[in-house]
Design a protein around this motif. Structure first.
Motif, PDB file in Angstrom:
ATOM      1  N   ALA A 285       0.825  -1.211   0.000  1.00  0.00           N
ATOM      2  CA  ALA A 285       0.000   0.000   0.000  1.00  0.00           C
ATOM      3  C   ALA A 285       0.858   1.259   0.000  1.00  0.00           C
ATOM      4  CB  ALA A 285      -0.928  -0.006   1.216  1.00  0.00           C
ATOM      5  N   ALA A 286       2.000   1.225   0.691  1.00  0.00           N
ATOM      6  CA  ALA A 286       2.879   2.389   0.726  1.00  0.00           C
ATOM      7  C   ALA A 286       3.517   2.630  -0.644  1.00  0.00           C
ATOM      8  CB  ALA A 286       3.960   2.202   1.785  1.00  0.00           C
ATOM      9  N   LEU A 287       3.935   1.557  -1.303  1.00  0.00           N
ATOM     10  CA  LEU A 287       4.520   1.698  -2.640  1.00  0.00           C
ATOM     11  C   LEU A 287       3.488   2.240  -3.619  1.00  0.00           C
ATOM     12  CD1 LEU A 287       7.057   1.191  -4.399  1.00  0.00           C
ATOM     13  CD2 LEU A 287       6.102  -1.060  -4.931  1.00  0.00           C
ATOM     14  N   THR A 288       2.255   1.762  -3.524  1.00  0.00           N
ATOM     15  CA  THR A 288       1.193   2.265  -4.392  1.00  0.00           C
ATOM     16  C   THR A 288       0.937   3.744  -4.138  1.00  0.00           C
ATOM     17  OG1 THR A 288       0.158   0.084  -4.417  1.00  0.00           O
ATOM     18  CG2 THR A 288      -1.213   1.938  -5.079  1.00  0.00           C
ATOM     19  N   SER A 289       0.970   4.159  -2.868  1.00  0.00           N
ATOM     20  CA  SER A 289       0.787   5.572  -2.536  1.00  0.00           C
ATOM     21  C   SER A 289       1.880   6.430  -3.156  1.00  0.00           C
ATOM     22  CB  SER A 289       0.772   5.771  -1.018  1.00  0.00           C
ATOM     23  OG  SER A 289      -0.310   5.101  -0.427  1.00  0.00           O
ATOM     24  N   MET A 290       3.097   5.938  -3.132  1.00  0.00           N
ATOM     25  CA  MET A 290       4.204   6.678  -3.728  1.00  0.00           C
ATOM     26  C   MET A 290       4.004   6.832  -5.227  1.00  0.00           C
ATOM     27  SD  MET A 290       7.375   4.979  -1.588  1.00  0.00           S
ATOM     28  CE  MET A 290       8.655   6.057  -2.260  1.00  0.00           C
ATOM     29  N   MET A 291       3.536   5.775  -5.881  1.00  0.00           N
ATOM     30  CA  MET A 291       3.312   5.843  -7.320  1.00  0.00           C
ATOM     31  C   MET A 291       2.199   6.831  -7.657  1.00  0.00           C
ATOM     32  SD  MET A 291       2.116   2.913 -10.054  1.00  0.00           S
ATOM     33  CE  MET A 291       0.431   2.920  -9.420  1.00  0.00           C
ATOM     34  N   LYS A 292       1.097   6.806  -6.918  1.00  0.00           N
ATOM     35  CA  LYS A 292      -0.023   7.681  -7.218  1.00  0.00           C
ATOM     36  C   LYS A 292       0.319   9.139  -6.963  1.00  0.00           C
ATOM     37  CE  LYS A 292      -3.715   4.293  -6.500  1.00  0.00           C
ATOM     38  NZ  LYS A 292      -4.194   4.369  -7.879  1.00  0.00           N
ATOM     39  N   ALA A 293       1.190   9.395  -5.986  1.00  0.00           N
ATOM     40  CA  ALA A 293       1.571  10.773  -5.683  1.00  0.00           C
ATOM     41  C   ALA A 293       2.567  11.322  -6.689  1.00  0.00           C
ATOM     42  CB  ALA A 293       2.155  10.856  -4.280  1.00  0.00           C
ATOM     43  N   GLU A 294       3.417  10.463  -7.236  1.00  0.00           N
ATOM     44  CA  GLU A 294       4.426  10.881  -8.225  1.00  0.00           C
ATOM     45  C   GLU A 294       4.392   9.912  -9.399  1.00  0.00           C
ATOM     46  OE1 GLU A 294       8.282  11.943  -7.160  1.00  0.00           O
ATOM     47  OE2 GLU A 294       7.713  13.144  -5.433  1.00  0.00           O
ATOM     48  N   PRO A 295       3.369  10.038 -10.250  1.00  0.00           N
ATOM     49  CA  PRO A 295       3.198   9.042 -11.323  1.00  0.00           C
ATOM     50  C   PRO A 295       4.210   9.132 -12.445  1.00  0.00           C
ATOM     51  CG  PRO A 295       1.577  10.795 -11.522  1.00  0.00           C
ATOM     52  CD  PRO A 295       2.296  11.039 -10.226  1.00  0.00           C
ATOM     53  N   THR A 296       4.874  10.273 -12.584  1.00  0.00           N
ATOM     54  CA  THR A 296       5.812  10.410 -13.698  1.00  0.00           C
ATOM     55  C   THR A 296       7.187   9.896 -13.314  1.00  0.00           C
ATOM     56  OG1 THR A 296       6.378  12.658 -12.998  1.00  0.00           O
ATOM     57  CG2 THR A 296       4.580  12.414 -14.584  1.00  0.00           C
ATOM     58  N   PRO A 297       7.931   9.391 -14.288  1.00  0.00           N
ATOM     59  CA  PRO A 297       9.257   8.836 -13.980  1.00  0.00           C
ATOM     60  C   PRO A 297      10.243   9.860 -13.461  1.00  0.00           C
ATOM     61  CG  PRO A 297       8.476   8.097 -16.112  1.00  0.00           C
ATOM     62  CD  PRO A 297       7.555   9.168 -15.673  1.00  0.00           C
ATOM     63  N   ALA A 298      10.099  11.125 -13.851  1.00  0.00           N
ATOM     64  CA  ALA A 298      11.096  12.137 -13.486  1.00  0.00           C
ATOM     65  C   ALA A 298      11.046  12.433 -11.992  1.00  0.00           C
ATOM     66  CB  ALA A 298      10.864  13.414 -14.275  1.00  0.00           C
TER      67      ALA A 298
END
Length: 562
Positions: A285-298
């Motif tokens: 869930a924490a990894l998913t939260s990180m992805m949703k907050a910063e979806p772009t690779p940069a």
């Protein structure tokens, strides 16, 4: 990449010394030379940004002082000492001090509700508890109902009934002769989720640390390497934070970051850069939260990550691709329980990691997916994951728990011969990879925590306006799994729905841990029940599944790939 799995798995052999103590292995042996003693063991940062650095020498000195203090309080081998602390240096000092006394650590989360805290203290008959401001008020509220709890040691508290940590430490000598323990002597009493009165304490031996090492080393791409620094937001009071991160890192003489405060994506990226974290352990869930907050690779941070291990749910293709491009790593999924943890997983530099699969059995662990007939299921079929007491060579697996605390019946029910059931379902493919398929009981994962519906239901029905309650997992497109409570109102209750929802949430806030509090409350006329009166959660879960939108195709996925 050459798939080295078969060679690593078949040639692995355990070596467990007769005498073994976690405190000796994780700290004391790193203080025998001045060079090692000056090594950094712990970086600590609280929610306000205050930072500390602890060397192995400093940890050992404080552990010795606390061991002397606890001994003068009458603590003896086998006594249970509760540590109700967040990720702070004093928690680690307490663990080490209790281990070298030959006593048993009772790690308890400060997030536990008052009822859950009281039950665990009473059931374990803990004699002493260490607390800080995050837990002292809650402990005081149940103290009268815990007759065996004779002393509270308070860290930075204003409570008159607590013995101040600083006063205790300052009065003790800095040298201590540790108690000799055998490898299979008990070290930790870890309680799983469950309603008060039924949560079981798994008794773990000192050698369980050795049992965790193959999975830890493999999931972090052959930890340790020069300069490795570990971080795991998971609380040290849970087996995942304690055995999957804290203790193995110290065993290898490397540094770990301890943090206090709520998990946030912004702070996480700051910490990863500030401490140049190389190895990260996260709930899915924490990894998913990180992805949703910063979806772009940069990203603007200069990261040093070389491994990310994830537990608590399957990582989908999009999240795996994001981690590869944004964090620069291939995620290694892992699986286990307090009773036998870190037994299955991936190690992508040694064998291919398949997104969504929890991996293959780690070296040293004999794992099988069995059907109701006790035989391995065919590839593609669902069965329950079992872990054997012995490895494939017939040698005892040191990761296995000793049994449930004072509950021989529950311990025996856990085993079918030498096979320990996990309660988790999985499919196995032709190559031996396991794919998680749910649970055999009613518990579920939400926000990275294992949720027991019964405990939440028991809380809600305490309200006079509630006749029945049933809790299940609900889907949210942005947040993933949520906790949803179905409530049947008591007859002739005039209170309005909105007011009752507010009161139920207030009740849950007072009695339950934050991660157990319902996200949604729905009123229904009845709750489906089986012929024996058991709630048919599958019916409610089917309703929720029907409401969940289908998983979308991800046209943006190729753009995330490097």
């Amino acid at each position: 990449m050459k798939d080295q799995y078969h060679e690593l798995y078949t040639t692995f052999r355990w070596w467990v010394p007769q005498r073994f103590n976690i405190a000796e292995a994780c700290c004391h042996r790193w203080t025998t030379t001045s060079v090692d003693a000056r090594r950094i063991a712990l970086y600590s940062e609280d929610e306000t940004g205050n930072r500390e650095v602890w060397t192995f020498a400093r940890l050992q000195e404080y552990a010795n002082r606390l061991s002397n203090g606890l001994r003068r309080m009458g603590v003896q081998r086998g006594d249970r000492i509760a540590v109700v602390l967040p990720q702070r240096p004093e928690a680690l000092v307490a663990y080490l001090a209790v281990f070298q006394l030959g006593a048993i650590v009772l790690p308890l989360s400060p997030l536990l509700g008052a009822d859950a805290l009281e039950y665990r203290l009473r059931d374990s008959e803990a004699r002493i508890a260490l607390v800080d401001d995050s837990s002292v008020a809650k402990l005081q509220s149940v103290l009268d109902r815990c007759p065996m709890l004779r002393q509270i040691i308070g860290i930075g508290t204003e409570d008159d009934d607590s013995l101040p940590w600083r006063t205790l430490i300052a009065r003790q000598e800095s040298s201590f002769e540790p108690v000799v323990t055998l490898a299979h002597d008990p070290a930790i009493l870890a309680y799983g989720p469950g309603p008060s009165g039924s949560a079981k304490g798994a008794l773990l031996p000192h050698c369980a640390l050795i049992g965790h090492l193959p999975g830890f080393v493999a999931s972090h791409n052959w930890f340790p390497q020069t300069g490795d620094v570990m971080w795991a937001p998971a609380e040290w009071s849970w087996a995942s934070g304690l055995f999957d991160a804290l203790l193995p890192t110290l065993y290898f003489g490397h540094a770990i970051l301890g943090t206090r405060g709520h998990f946030s994506v912004e702070r996480s990226f700051q910490l990863l850069e500030r401490y140049q974290i190389t190895n990260l352990y996260l709930p899915r869930a924490a990894l998913t939260s990180m992805m949703k907050a910063e979806p772009t690779p940069a990203g603007n941070q200069q990261l040093a990550l070389r491994s990310v291990a994830v537990s608590g749910g399957s990582v989908d293709d999009a999240t795996a691709a994001w981690a590869q491009s944004r964090l620069g790593v291939t995620v290694n999924e892992v699986f286990g329980h307090a009773e036998a943890c870190y037994v299955v997983g991936n190690s992508h530099e040694k064998w291919p990691a398949r997104p969504g699969s929890i991996g293959r059995p780690y070296p040293g662990h004999q794992v099988a997916v069995l059907g109701n007939d006790g035989h391995p299921v065919a590839p593609g079929e669902v069965g329950e994951i079992f872990v054997n007491r012995h490895d494939i060579h017939g040698h005892p697996d040191p990761v296995m728990f000793l049994g449930y605390w004072r509950d021989d019946e529950a311990t025996q029910a856990r085993f079918q011969g030498d096979w320990s059931r996990t309660g988790d379902l999985a499919k196995v493919d032709e190559d031996g990879y396991l794919w998680h398929s749910g649970r055999t009981d009613d518990s579920f994962d939400a926000s990275g925590y294992r949720i027991s519906p019964e405990e939440i239901e028991q809380c809600l029905v305490q309200h006079a306006a509630v006749a029945q309650a049933a809790v299940v997992s609900a889907h949210d497109a942005d947040r993933g799994a949520l906790i949803k409570a179905y409530v049947v109102r008591a007859v002739d209750t005039p209170i309005e729905d909105a007011e009752l929802v507010a009161e139920l949430k207030s009740l849950a806030q007072a009695r339950l841990a934050p991660y157990e509090q319902p996200d949604q409350i729905a009123f229904v006329n009845d709750i489906p029940m089986g012929p024996t009166g058991k709630v048919q959660r599958q019916t409610l879960m089917a309703r929720e599944a029907a409401k969940a939108p289908p998983l979308p195709a991800s046209p943006a996925l190729p753009a995330l790939l490097p």
